[in-house]
Write a protein that holds these residues in place. Structure first.
Motif, PDB file in Angstrom:
ATOM      1  N   GLY A  45     -12.846  10.720   5.110  1.00 14.56           N
ATOM      2  CA  GLY A  45     -13.877   9.712   5.366  1.00 14.56           C
ATOM      3  C   GLY A  45     -13.237   8.555   6.117  1.00 14.56           C
ATOM      4  O   GLY A  45     -12.393   8.785   6.980  1.00 14.56           O
ATOM      5  N   HIS A  46     -13.605   7.341   5.756  1.00 16.00           N
ATOM      6  CA  HIS A  46     -13.038   6.188   6.461  1.00 16.00           C
ATOM      7  C   HIS A  46     -12.486   5.151   5.484  1.00 16.00           C
ATOM      8  O   HIS A  46     -13.086   4.893   4.456  1.00 16.00           O
ATOM      9  N   GLY A  47     -11.363   4.579   5.865  1.00 13.98           N
ATOM     10  CA  GLY A  47     -10.819   3.399   5.185  1.00 13.98           C
ATOM     11  C   GLY A  47     -10.616   3.536   3.693  1.00 13.98           C
ATOM     12  O   GLY A  47     -10.384   4.629   3.168  1.00 13.98           O
ATOM     13  N   GLY A  48     -10.703   2.434   3.015  1.00 17.58           N
ATOM     14  CA  GLY A  48     -10.501   2.395   1.571  1.00 17.58           C
ATOM     15  C   GLY A  48     -10.134   0.988   1.163  1.00 17.58           C
ATOM     16  O   GLY A  48      -9.805   0.149   2.004  1.00 17.58           O
ATOM     17  N   TYR A  49     -10.210   0.721  -0.150  1.00 19.85           N
ATOM     18  CA  TYR A  49      -9.926  -0.618  -0.665  1.00 19.85           C
ATOM     19  C   TYR A  49      -8.487  -0.686  -1.135  1.00 19.85           C
ATOM     20  O   TYR A  49      -8.016   0.203  -1.846  1.00 19.85           O
ATOM     21  N   ALA A  50      -7.754  -1.693  -0.712  1.00 18.67           N
ATOM     22  CA  ALA A  50      -6.356  -1.826  -1.116  1.00 18.67           C
ATOM     23  C   ALA A  50      -6.100  -3.196  -1.708  1.00 18.67           C
ATOM     24  O   ALA A  50      -6.594  -4.198  -1.211  1.00 18.67           O
ATOM     25  N   ASN A  51      -5.312  -3.186  -2.771  1.00 18.06           N
ATOM     26  CA  ASN A  51      -4.953  -4.432  -3.433  1.00 18.06           C
ATOM     27  C   ASN A  51      -3.665  -4.182  -4.206  1.00 18.06           C
ATOM     28  O   ASN A  51      -3.478  -3.115  -4.764  1.00 18.06           O
ATOM     29  N   GLY A  52      -2.740  -5.130  -4.221  1.00 21.96           N
ATOM     30  CA  GLY A  52      -1.497  -4.952  -4.972  1.00 21.96           C
ATOM     31  C   GLY A  52      -0.416  -4.342  -4.117  1.00 21.96           C
ATOM     32  O   GLY A  52      -0.215  -4.764  -2.972  1.00 21.96           O
ATOM     33  N   ILE A  53       0.273  -3.322  -4.667  1.00 21.57           N
ATOM     34  CA  ILE A  53       1.405  -2.713  -3.955  1.00 21.57           C
ATOM     35  C   ILE A  53       0.937  -2.095  -2.630  1.00 21.57           C
ATOM     36  O   ILE A  53       1.654  -2.078  -1.649  1.00 21.57           O
ATOM     37  N   VAL A  54      -0.287  -1.559  -2.644  1.00 26.28           N
ATOM     38  CA  VAL A  54      -0.817  -0.910  -1.437  1.00 26.28           C
ATOM     39  C   VAL A  54      -1.389  -1.975  -0.498  1.00 26.28           C
ATOM     40  O   VAL A  54      -2.240  -2.760  -0.877  1.00 26.28           O
ATOM     41  N   LYS A  55      -0.848  -1.973   0.737  1.00 23.06           N
ATOM     42  CA  LYS A  55      -1.294  -2.958   1.725  1.00 23.06           C
ATOM     43  C   LYS A  55      -2.532  -2.497   2.473  1.00 23.06           C
ATOM     44  O   LYS A  55      -3.394  -3.267   2.826  1.00 23.06           O
TER      45      LYS A  55
END
Ligand code: ZN
Length: 414
Positions: free
Chosen positions: A80-90
């Protein structure tokens, strides 16, 4: 110093690589079966959740370093497309790795690994646990996860499958002559003259010089210089005005079990003042926009009249790189630096002499490879230099010196 030019002790590594490539091509099947699309990705602190709109076959994760990343392959998955990142994942990226596999890449803020994970009871989501670790604790290898049997998509059945060649070397291409000492223990270098046949490459506004002829003359000069040096064996992918698709070029290097592959080119630019040489090595992400554009142009060599002669579907903007290529990419980057060091006494380089982009011709997973843009055919001085015997002799001297130092250094490190 007396150097013994041998290359023992690298067979196992090569065989493992070859097997990985065979497995990768075996997985490439087009199937009409349903696949679950990735509907949502959430990376929140130490937990990653991936949701699917339908069943998938399974997933596996692996780590990549420099920059730190974690990749997740979803078998039976559609990207699919993209995704939400927060924390260790930029940041989160996703793309279709092959018709049956979606690949998700998590760009990390600091080194981290997946420690465990599981699919939900209905098989429609996968939760993974992420833990930050020290740089030297990054594990090599894959972790695999399967949904519960009842909610697991069936792998595509072979009866419906169509084989898609994964840019495999075509065995029909004859192997070229090997020049140099008749001694199999000497390192083998494959020099590839870019373009050829109906693909002229760049055409110079100054005297109509064609890239395909310029590159062949330079490749021959490098061969002759290396043969005269007597330290390495050398072969040319083409020694005439002949067209080869990009996979055949590195395919020749792989089939010959070459130790180094170098593709020779000469660029063109809208700005006639642009001049100087650049060494490119493979990367998923281009080092700059210009490098990305150049890779897209060079990768088009396979596409003539809209027909992709390479056979595989290459997204030129992003080539996903297999884990097995990591070591090869490091060796290639080291060689690129050496090539600049040795050649800058002989010829002019651009301000940033080593750049990265996703060139198809550098995709051999087990052969260190560089693409050498020797200069600009749109620049008057560059054409004059590259198209002259003196210029070619200088280029060949720099390249040969870099190649000889590269193998001497490798032997010294053993
Ligand atoms: Zn070119």
């Amino acid at each position: 110093m007396k150097i013994n030019w041998t290359k023992k002790g690298r067979g196992l590594h090569k065989r493992t690589m070859a097997l990985a490539t065979i497995l990768a091509s075996a997985l490439l099947t087009i199937n009409p079966a349903l696949a679950g699309s990735i509907s949502q990705i959430e990376a929140n602190g130490s937990q990653i959740t991936i949701s699917f709109d339908d069943l998938v076959e399974g997933a596996s994760t692996f780590s990549l370093v420099g920059p730190d990343r974690i990749a997740i392959d979803v078998q039976g998955g559609k990207a699919g497309h993209g995704g939400y990142a927060n924390g260790i994942v930029k940041a989160v990226r996703q793309g279709q790795y092959d018709p049956n596999t979606a690949r998700i890449v998590f760009d990390l803020d600091r080194p981290a690994v997946i420690t465990d994970g599981s699919f939900s009871d209905d098989g429609k989501s996968l939760k993974l646990r992420l833990q930050s670790v020290g740089q030297n604790q990054i594990a090599i290898g894959r972790l695999s996860f399967l949904p519960p049997v009842k909610f697991r998509a069936e792998p595509p059945k072979n009866i419906y499958s169509v084989k898609v060649p994964l840019g495999k070397p075509l065995d029909s291409v004859r192997l070229p002559k090997i020049y140099g000492p008749n001694d199999l223990s000497r390192p083998l270098v494959v020099i590839d003259a870019g373009h050829g046949g109906h693909d002229p490459g760049a055409i110079s506004p100054h005297g109509n010089a064609r890239e395909k002829n310029v590159t062949l003359a330079i490749a021959r000069a490098i061969r002759d210089r290396l043969v005269a040096g007597g330290r390495v064996r050398v072969a040319l992918t083409r020694d005439s005005d002949e067209f080869l698709v990009l996979e055949e070029r590195y395919g020749i290097a792989r089939r010959l079990d070459a130790d180094l592959f170098m593709s020779i080119h000469a660029d063109a630019a809208g700005n006639e003042a642009a001049s100087g040489a650049t060494v490119y090595t493979l990367s998923e992400v281009a080092s700059d926009r210009e490098a990305a554009k150049l890779a897209a142009r060079e990768n088009k060599a396979n596409i003539i009249n809209g027909i992709n002669l390479g056979g595989a579907t290459h997204d030129v903007s992003s080539i996903l790189i297999d884990l097995t290529q990591r070591e090869t990419m490091n060796v290639s980057a080291d060689f690129a630096k050496l090539l600049h060091r040795e050649s800058s006494r002989q010829m002019t380089f651009r301000k940033i002499p080593h750049r990265y982009a996703s060139f198809v011709v550098l995709k051999a997973p087990d052969t260190p490879s560089v693409l050498f843009e020797t200069g600009y055919l749109t620049n008057k001085d560059d054409v004059e230099f590259l198209n002259s015997r003196q210029g070619r002799t200088k280029v060949a001297a720099g390249v040969a010196s870099a190649i000889e130092s590269h193998f001497a250094r490798k032997l010294a490190m053993r």
